[in-house]
Design a protein around this motif. Structure first.
Motif, PDB file in Angstrom:
ATOM      1  N   TYR A  79       0.897  -1.211  -0.026  1.00  0.00           N
ATOM      2  CA  TYR A  79      -0.023  -0.004  -0.115  1.00  0.00           C
ATOM      3  C   TYR A  79       0.732   1.332   0.029  1.00  0.00           C
ATOM      4  CZ  TYR A  79      -3.619   3.395   1.486  1.00  0.00           C
ATOM      5  OH  TYR A  79      -4.281   4.761   1.454  1.00  0.00           O
ATOM      6  N   GLY A  81       0.189   5.134   0.695  1.00  0.00           N
ATOM      7  CA  GLY A  81      -0.976   6.364   1.067  1.00  0.00           C
ATOM      8  C   GLY A  81      -0.070   7.590   1.542  1.00  0.00           C
ATOM      9  N   ASP A 113      -9.514   3.400   2.406  1.00  0.00           N
ATOM     10  CA  ASP A 113      -8.985   3.087   1.170  1.00  0.00           C
ATOM     11  C   ASP A 113      -8.088   1.978   1.341  1.00  0.00           C
ATOM     12  OD1 ASP A 113      -7.837   3.546  -1.467  1.00  0.00           O
ATOM     13  OD2 ASP A 113      -5.939   4.521  -0.552  1.00  0.00           O
ATOM     14  N   ASN A 160      -3.973  -0.739  -2.709  1.00  0.00           N
ATOM     15  CA  ASN A 160      -4.533   0.742  -3.627  1.00  0.00           C
ATOM     16  C   ASN A 160      -5.483   0.247  -4.562  1.00  0.00           C
ATOM     17  OD1 ASN A 160      -1.433   1.361  -2.774  1.00  0.00           O
ATOM     18  ND2 ASN A 160      -2.827   3.003  -2.529  1.00  0.00           N
TER      19      ASN A 160
END
Length: 168
Positions: A79, A81, A113, A160
């Protein structure tokens, strides 16, 4: 970028703490970008139900087939972010990462998310790293990291689901 611990460190990322050992007070308060990584020997075991809290009364769980379809087997980054300063200037990395952890522990939140992380059985064994950035560079940096990951792996990291775009 290869998105390894070495290349991330060379690019200015710090922290590199397992989620289960993370002390939020050691996370910078400013805005920045953060990544969730897995160790080389980490094998995904998908839970049928996410440990994450609900968001607007929606269950964050996905079916096993959907989780398997999102998995990027040759990537250590799961991920990418960002954590902005927020409209009041009181957000940032520490608050965003704390909310991310709280969400994984089942508390309702607005961190929707990265929900796929919390359907991994050993999610707390994952590692988090961060890079502080000025607010003016944040959106472009997140978009650039996403684009670079897609260029290297042909798709976004596992958790994601939406590619960031630079805002003008």
């Amino acid at each position: 970028m290869h998105f390894s611990k070495k290349s991330l460190t060379e690019d200015g990322f710090t922290g590199f703490r397992p989620l289960d050992e993370l002390d939020p007070m050691r996370i910078p308060q400013g805005p920045g970008v953060f990544v969730i990584l897995r160790r080389g020997d980490f094998e995904p075991v998908f839970l049928s139900k996410s440990t994450a809290g609900t968001f607007k009364k929606k269950d964050p769980s996905l079916k096993r087939e959907a989780l398997e379809a999102e998995w990027v087997g040759d990537a250590s980054v799961l991920y990418i972010g960002k954590a902005s300063a927020g409209s009041q200037g009181n957000r940032g990395l520490r608050k965003q990462i704390q909310e991310f952890l709280d969400y994984g522990r089942g508390r309702p939140t607005v961190v929707w998310d990265a929900r796929l992380i919390w359907q991994l059985r050993d999610a707390m064994d994952l590692t988090i790293a961060w890079k502080e950035l000025p607010p003016s560079e944040l959106n472009a940096a997140e978009a650039a990291y996403h684009a670079s990951f897609v260029a290297a792996h042909g798709r976004l990291p596992y958790a994601n689901l939406v590619q960031a775009r630079p805002r003008k």
